[in-house]
Design an enzyme around this catalytic site. Structure first.
Site, PDB file in Angstrom:
ATOM      1  N   ASP A 270      11.120  60.008  64.793  1.00  0.00           N
ATOM      2  CA  ASP A 270      10.211  59.642  63.718  1.00  0.00           C
ATOM      3  C   ASP A 270      11.053  58.886  62.695  1.00  0.00           C
ATOM      4  O   ASP A 270      12.281  59.010  62.639  1.00  0.00           O
ATOM      5  CB  ASP A 270       9.533  60.859  63.098  1.00  0.00           C
ATOM      6  CG  ASP A 270       8.301  60.457  62.283  1.00  0.00           C
ATOM      7  OD1 ASP A 270       8.120  59.245  62.032  1.00  0.00           O
ATOM      8  OD2 ASP A 270       7.518  61.340  61.892  1.00  0.00           O
TER       9      ASP A 270
HETATM   10  C1  BGC Z   1       5.222  59.044  60.410  1.00  0.00           C
HETATM   11  C2  BGC Z   1       4.932  58.676  61.847  1.00  0.00           C
HETATM   12  C3  BGC Z   1       4.780  57.190  61.951  1.00  0.00           C
HETATM   13  C4  BGC Z   1       6.050  56.530  61.441  1.00  0.00           C
HETATM   14  C5  BGC Z   1       6.030  55.013  61.525  1.00  0.00           C
HETATM   15  C6  BGC Z   1       6.381  58.256  59.841  1.00  0.00           C
HETATM   16  O1  BGC Z   1       6.501  58.466  58.477  1.00  0.00           O
HETATM   17  O2  BGC Z   1       5.500  60.418  60.330  1.00  0.00           O
HETATM   18  O3  BGC Z   1       3.767  59.316  62.279  1.00  0.00           O
HETATM   19  O4  BGC Z   1       4.504  56.823  63.268  1.00  0.00           O
HETATM   20  O5  BGC Z   1       6.231  56.888  60.085  1.00  0.00           O
HETATM   21  O6  BGC Z   1       5.175  54.468  60.591  1.00  0.00           O
END
Ligand code: BGC
Length: 785
Positions: A270
């Site tokens: 993530d």
């Molecule tokens: C979120 C993810 C997301 C990623 C990219 C993160 O802050 O938890 O779910 O896919 O950002 O935007």
């Protein structure tokens, strides 16, 4: 010069003996790569680095504004960059681009919770394929979804993105979504792996979870999606799990995910800045996103200093190359930038209509008689919430509002109420105020709700046939919902009580629509209105889909994917759910000193496997208002000729379903299994299969097949690190909800035992909750219907 363009320069000097991706074997390319090249492939590019347009060995490069990140291109080997974008309810990219007259809006589909409420995996697969097509046609390679975390607690700010409190339902929905997305030749990313069940302190929080709860609840849905959906990518979560970050956890990412479940794709972190990159690579985390150049340097240094085996880097690089070869970018697909919005809007509308759950319908209040005169109350009647905020938000071309949808469907909307709400059309501000209710305005939002006097409502009751009230809730990434969000605000309650009293006195009915992303309290007020519909957050078509159900164009067939309890504190996890940041400012009623610092930075999953209906139906059935799996229809169904066949370890149940009422409709059949006395405490029932019929006309019948494996009945025994099934006669329960068992069948099975790795152990004892402690030694569940 930006990073990407500098990487493109060697293109001119392409040596002919350098192996090329697609032409030469992946192993040969890995062998030819320098350590520096390998390390840079494992680290994503930041948005600033990825600014150019051009081509690498014939692969077009295109920056997609609003996408989440890209993988590093490597022209020397014909490796293009690949583009990853959010999010679960549709593709999330910027709708407008500087100096470009074209727009790039994407279809907003119903949120994950609403899709799960359809209990229709075929439909979810269709939604997935529509989303996948937009990903493809907008030039992206992977969509960062579906979100698959368990609804452990109703206040998780991202529950709307996730499916259910039940791992089987989550897993089957996730697998269907992945299959749909990937049918278009683009990748899905199931997230956030694992035990990311709260937004509060999500970057640091350590989830303390027993092996049994992990195996049976928090990992199970991911396992189903991996085995049955085969996603290209899995996203490791932000949080820690039993002491170590999931992104650095080899037991999780290699032993369980790959060795046990046979996962072949890549693991992507993530979106965090740097963590311990070396530990991440060692764990089997192939791609660090969004990536920092220093991370490649860390990998190189660790290999040189003997702290990381280069073979481990090679394994990640190999997996990255195999992933890249599957992408549209590598296949040189030319995106049209013109997905079929009309077709996709139709799918979105159908999915939203099927996900709506009818909670009550006294004296056949619904469907509404055609051309009824409607007084529509509540700001969300005029400002529909299609989805939550953060990565799960989609830039849709439009949002269908309830008020307009009513009019389009031939209903007569009270123009005085409509005009009143029109005066407050700065809904952005209202939403903002609502989200920050306690902080900004002290539990009062300046909306029409506050100024609807009894006299005004009396006049509306005199000239309308029915009142419809819409209550909404908005939450999103980064924050959990404040406890107050679970309850109707004072204003909402006053409005509801006034409208019900006055309309009922005038012989008129009242319908409540819940435009929500997660559970709210219904116990104290559900008896007031004549009908309640959970409209969830249905994406851009949600408004008209809600009216489709209210008008009877579609008979409701949604079922709750979670329990609606009497009170928030009925959830055992409410005892240890960390309060979100707002609580630390001391402006909450429940911010007592004892609660304030409890579990700060870690969360003890004390309730163990007793999540959702597993808890409520076993230990506290008197605390349920609307049970898991519940939902009404406009028609009735007869279930007959249930039969069971066991061959080897597969159990097949067949059932005849007949529409015995007067509306065409679909029916949901939930198959629970109740275990006989067992060595391990077991919930009174657990969902093991489910099915939804096709549309059945009145009088029409169909045969339904429900399959599961005997192994699926096992519980995890930490003492032997095995899934064990005790021998005995189990009861197959064919049900309309976790509280309504309609048919039972006995199933006699022998004992089974399946050993797995003894991994992911908690680092310290986790308390046993009181409800379980009191029953230790004599397992006596108190609930059960
Ligand atoms: C979120 C993810 C997301 C990623 C990219 C993160 O802050 O938890 O779910 O896919 O950002 O935007």
């Amino acid at each position: 010069m930006c990073g990407l363009l500098s990487l493109l320069l060697p293109l001119e000097n392409l040596a002919t003996d350098v192996p090329q991706l697609g032409k030469d074997s992946v192993q040969r390319i890995v062998k030819s790569m320098t350590l520096e090249e390998k390390a840079s492939l494992l680290v994503g590019l930041s948005m600033e680095d990825y600014g150019g347009e051009g081509s690498v060995a014939g692969h077009t490069l295109r920056y997609i504004p609003g996408s989440a990140g890209t993988t590093a291109p490597m022209p020397r080997y014909g490796i293009p960059p690949t583009v990853m974008a959010d999010g679960p309810a549709g593709l999330r990219i910027d709708p407008v681009r500087k100096g470009d007259s074209l727009t790039y809006y994407c279809t907003a589909f119903p949120v994950g919770t609403m899709l799960a409420s359809t209990w229709n995996t075929k439909l979810i697969e269709q939604v997935g394929s529509a989303i996948g097509n937009e990903v493809l046609e907008y030039g992206c390679d992977v969509i960062l979804g579906p979100g698959m975390n368990i609804h452990r607690n109703p206040l998780c700010g991202r529950n709307f993105e996730y499916y259910s409190e039940d791992p089987l339902l989550s897993g089957k929905c996730g697998a269907a979504m992945v299959r749909g997305i990937q049918s278009q030749g683009v990748g899905a990313s199931i997230k956030h792996f694992a035990a990311n069940n709260q937004e509060g302190l999500r970057l640091q929080n350590d989830a303390h979870v027993s092996q049994r709860a992990l195996r049976e609840i928090y990992l199970r849905g991911f396992e189903i999606a991996v085995r049955e959906g085969k996603p290209w990518t899995v996203m490791s979560s932000y949080n820690r799990l039993n002491g170590s970050y999931t992104q650095e956890n080899r037991e999780l990412l290699t032993t369980v995910l790959r060795d046990e479940w046979g996962y072949k794709g890549i693991v992507v972190t993530d979106w965090i800045g740097r963590r311990n990159t070396v530990a991440q690579v060692h764990a089997g985390n192939d791609l660090m996103m969004p990536g920092e150049p220093s991370q490649s340097e860390e990998i190189i240094r660790a290999v040189r200093e003997g702290r990381l085996d280069e073979k481990e880097v090679d394994i990640c690089v190999e997996r990255m190359l195999k992933y890249i070869m599957r992408t549209p970018r590598f296949r040189r697909y030319t995106p049209s930038n013109r997905p079929d919005f009309t077709k996709n809007a139709t799918i979105a509308r159908q999915a939203a209509a099927e996900g709506i759950v009818l909670l009550s319908n006294r004296q056949k209040t619904l469907p509404l008689p055609p051309e009824s005169r409607i007084a529509l109350f509540g700001v969300h009647g005029y400002d529909y919430i299609g989805c939550g905020t953060g990565a799960g938000y989609v830039y849709a071309p439009y949002m269908t509002e309830l008020n307009r949808s009513f009019t389009e469907a031939g209903f007569r909307l009270d123009s005085i109420v409509d005009n009143l709400y029109a005066q407050y059309r700065s809904f952005g501000e209202i939403l903002y105020a609502e989200q920050n209710r306690k902080l900004v305005l002290g539990n009062r939002i300046y909306t029409p709700e506050n100024s609807l006097t009894p006299e005004f409502i009396e006049a509306r009751a005199a000239t309308n046939d029915i009142a419809v009230i819409s209550f909404g809730r908005l939450s999103g990434e980064g924050n959990d919902r404040p406890t107050l969000d679970f309850y109707l605000s004072d204003d909402e309650r006053t409005l509801l009580e006034r409208v019900c009293t006055i309309f009922h006195a005038a012989g008129r009915k009242v319908v409540v629509i819940l435009n929500i992303g997660g559970v709210i309290e219904t116990d104290s007020w559900h008896a007031l209105p004549d009908a309640i519909l959970v409209g969830w957050q249905g994406g851009q078509e949600g408004g008209c889909a809600t009216v489709d159900v209210l008008s009877g164009k579609v008979s409701p067939s949604g079922r709750l994917p979670m329990t609606f309890p009497k009170d928030y504190t009925d959830h055992p996890s409410s005892q240890n759910y960390p309060l979100n940041y707002r609580s630390y400012r001391g402006d909450w009623a429940d911010n007592t000193p004892e609660r304030k610092f409890r579990n700060l930075g870690y969360t003890d999953y004390e309730e163990d496997i007793w999540v959702g209906y597993r808890y409520f139906n076993t230990w506290a059935s008197d605390r349920i208002v609307f049970p898991f799996g519940f939902g009404l229809s406009y028609t009735t169904f007869e279930w007959s000729n249930a039969a069971l066949k066991l061959s080897r370890d597969e159990c097949l149940v067949t059932l005849q379903v007949t529409n015995s009422g007067t509306y065409p409709a679909k029916e949901v059949i939930e198959l629970f299994v109740a275990a006989p006395g067992s060595t391990l405490p077991k919930p009174v029932r657990e969902l093991k299969a489910f099915a939804k019929t096709r549309m059945l006309e009145p009088g029409e019948s169909t045969m339904i097949r429900l399959c599961f494996r005997v192994n699926d009945l096992a519980s995890f025994d930490p003492a032997s690190a095995s899934f064990v099934t005790d021998a005995g006669t189990y009861t197959i329960e064919l049900a309309s909800s976790a509280n309504e068992i309609r048919l039972k069948l006995p199933l006699k099975i022998p004992a089974t035992r399946r050993r797995v790795h003894n991994v992911l152990n908690p680092q310290q004892p986790i308390c046993v909750p009181d409800f379980q402690r009191e029953n230790v030694g004599s397992f006596r569940p108190v609930g059960g219907f």
